[in-house]
Write a protein that holds these residues in place. Structure first.
Motif, mmCIF file in Angstrom:
data_model
loop_
_atom_site.group_PDB
_atom_site.id
_atom_site.type_symbol
_atom_site.label_atom_id
_atom_site.label_comp_id
_atom_site.label_asym_id
_atom_site.label_seq_id
_atom_site.Cartn_x
_atom_site.Cartn_y
_atom_site.Cartn_z
ATOM 1 N N ASP A 1 0.331 -6.222 -9.679
ATOM 2 C CA ASP A 1 -0.597 -6.829 -8.736
ATOM 3 C C ASP A 1 -0.810 -5.877 -7.562
ATOM 4 O OD1 ASP A 1 -1.977 -8.338 -6.932
ATOM 5 O OD2 ASP A 1 -0.605 -10.045 -7.003
ATOM 6 N N GLU B 1 3.935 -11.208 -13.287
ATOM 7 C CA GLU B 1 2.816 -11.725 -12.497
ATOM 8 C C GLU B 1 1.634 -10.777 -12.636
ATOM 9 O OE1 GLU B 1 3.434 -11.955 -8.198
ATOM 10 O OE2 GLU B 1 1.264 -12.071 -7.931
ATOM 11 N N SER C 1 2.277 -15.148 -6.484
ATOM 12 C CA SER C 1 3.480 -14.513 -5.940
ATOM 13 C C SER C 1 4.396 -15.540 -5.285
ATOM 14 C CB SER C 1 3.106 -13.436 -4.915
ATOM 15 O OG SER C 1 2.434 -12.379 -5.543
ATOM 16 N N SER D 1 0.365 -7.289 -4.297
ATOM 17 C CA SER D 1 1.697 -7.877 -4.291
ATOM 18 C C SER D 1 2.361 -7.704 -2.922
ATOM 19 C CB SER D 1 2.544 -7.193 -5.359
ATOM 20 O OG SER D 1 3.906 -7.378 -5.090
ATOM 21 N N PRO D 2 3.143 -8.695 -2.491
ATOM 22 C CA PRO D 2 3.853 -8.572 -1.215
ATOM 23 C C PRO D 2 4.697 -7.308 -1.167
ATOM 24 C CG PRO D 2 4.101 -10.782 -2.072
ATOM 25 C CD PRO D 2 3.359 -9.986 -3.119
HETATM 26 MG MG LIG Z 1 0.476 -11.831 -5.965
#
Ligand SMILES: [Mg+2]
Ligand SMILES: Nc1nc2c(ncn2[C@@H]2O[C@H](COP(=O)(O)OP(=O)(O)O)[C@@H](O)[C@H]2O)c(=O)[nH]1
Length: 317
Positions: A88, A149, A65, A91-92
């Motif tokens: 993901d 991603e 990320s 993920s943020p």
């Molecule tokens: Mg990530």
């Protein structure tokens, strides 16, 4: 249904004019699957096929990320219109990330990158259907490159990553990570390796492990071009220029020769195959609903009979 279709048509019209909310709604339709997803697929199919698709994969926490956000921000501030699809769970964007990490994605978004995250579960037909469909939406409306991603664990995630034009495998420094990546099947799909967290000890060990494994697989001829290895400290921007350069060099390599058409044709086949699997498994599930156990009958025999009946029917429109 006619109503849904007209919704898709007007969303496509508005998205073509640059309306990002319409792009977002089309992505949601694809993500949900079903009939609207099919309509979006048909409507975007002819418009797509121009964008460079970059897959970034590797173990959780490797720095995917961080690298993705830096790349998206950098490209958005120059002449590109990048999109990010973060497949993901950590993920943020989907929470669970520390502040600094979330800020990085937000900066990329503020710079103009279109950032979308999706959960790994809960799509009709799974990631194998949703991801290519969402990439096609981005492609159709001029987002280029498209960065996917994905966490490089599990066959589906590896397949999703390997469908990109340029596949980046991120490992971290330290002993054993490259070996793990190899075991997860990531070595074969890599066009470019990043050894991230080069600020930590063992970066050169990881590099050496990778070189060795590449040497071995070259012998068996799995790769069409020896993957480059770049070292980065993603949080500091260290090695970022080399990372970006290596991605663009791979892109040039693809577009110079036949490689790009080989990739695209493999991707096309992989999508047909996923869709075929899905269609058949749905009909199979449906026919299981009315199945009653017959005393003493062989499961194999019954399954073959059912398959024969399914294939005789015209269930697929
Ligand atoms: Mg990530
Ligand atoms: N020390 C160090 N930490 C990093 C580096 N790159 C990423 N991180 C940190 O490692 C954690 C995981 O990074 P992230 O990009 O979310 O990894 P992902 O799970 O692969 O997407 C975050 O807290 C990052 O700030 C690096 O090069 N060096």
């Amino acid at each position: 249904m006619a109503n849904e279709n007209s919704t898709v048509i007007s969303l496509v019209e508005n998205a073509s004019k640059g309306d990002r909310r319409s792009v977002s709604r089309l992505l949601t339709l694809v993500e949900r699957g079903g009939i609207s997803a099919e309509e979006v697929a048909e409507a975007t199919h002819k418009l797509a096929g121009k964008s460079h698709v970059i897959g970034i994969t590797g173990a959780p926490g490797a720095g995917k990320s961080t690298l993705t956000a830096s790349l998206a921000k950098d490209l958005a501030t120059s002449e590109y219109k990048p999109a990010v699809l973060a497949v993901d769970p950590s993920s943020p964007l989907t929470g669970g990330a520390i502040l600094g990490d979330r800020v990085r994605m937000e900066e990329a978004s503020e710079a103009g990158a279109f950032i979308r995250s999706m959960a790994t579960r809960g799509h009709a037909g799974g990631l194998a259907l949703a991801v290519p469909g969402m990439v096609r939406v981005f492609d159709a409306f001029g987002f280029n490159p498209i960065i996917i991603e994905t966490v490089g664990v599990g066959q589906v995630e590896v397949d999703v990553a390997s469908a990109a034009d340029t596949v980046v495998v991120v490992v971290t420094s330290g002993w054993g990570d490259a070996v793990q990546a190899n075991k997860a099947g990531l070595l074969e799909i890599a066009d470019l390796f990043v050894v991230n967290k080069a600020d930590r000890p063992g970066a050169s060990d990881a590099r050496r492990d990778l070189e060795l494994m590449i040497d071995l697989s070259q012998v068996t001829g799995q790769m069409s071009r020896r993957p480059e290895i770049v070292m980065t400290t993603a949080t500091e921007g260290e090695g970022f220029d080399e990372f970006k350069k290596a991605i663009f060099e791979h892109k040039e390599f693809l577009f110079e020769g036949e490689q790009i058409s080989v990739r695209r044709s493999n991707r096309w086949k992989a999508e047909v195959s996923s869709r075929l699997d899905y269609l058949l498994s749905e009909v199979a599930k449906k026919s299981m609903e009315d199945l009653e156990e017959k005393e003493g009958s062989s499961p194999g025999l019954i399954a073959r009979e059912m398959a024969k009946n399914i294939l005789k029917k015209d269930e697929f429109r």
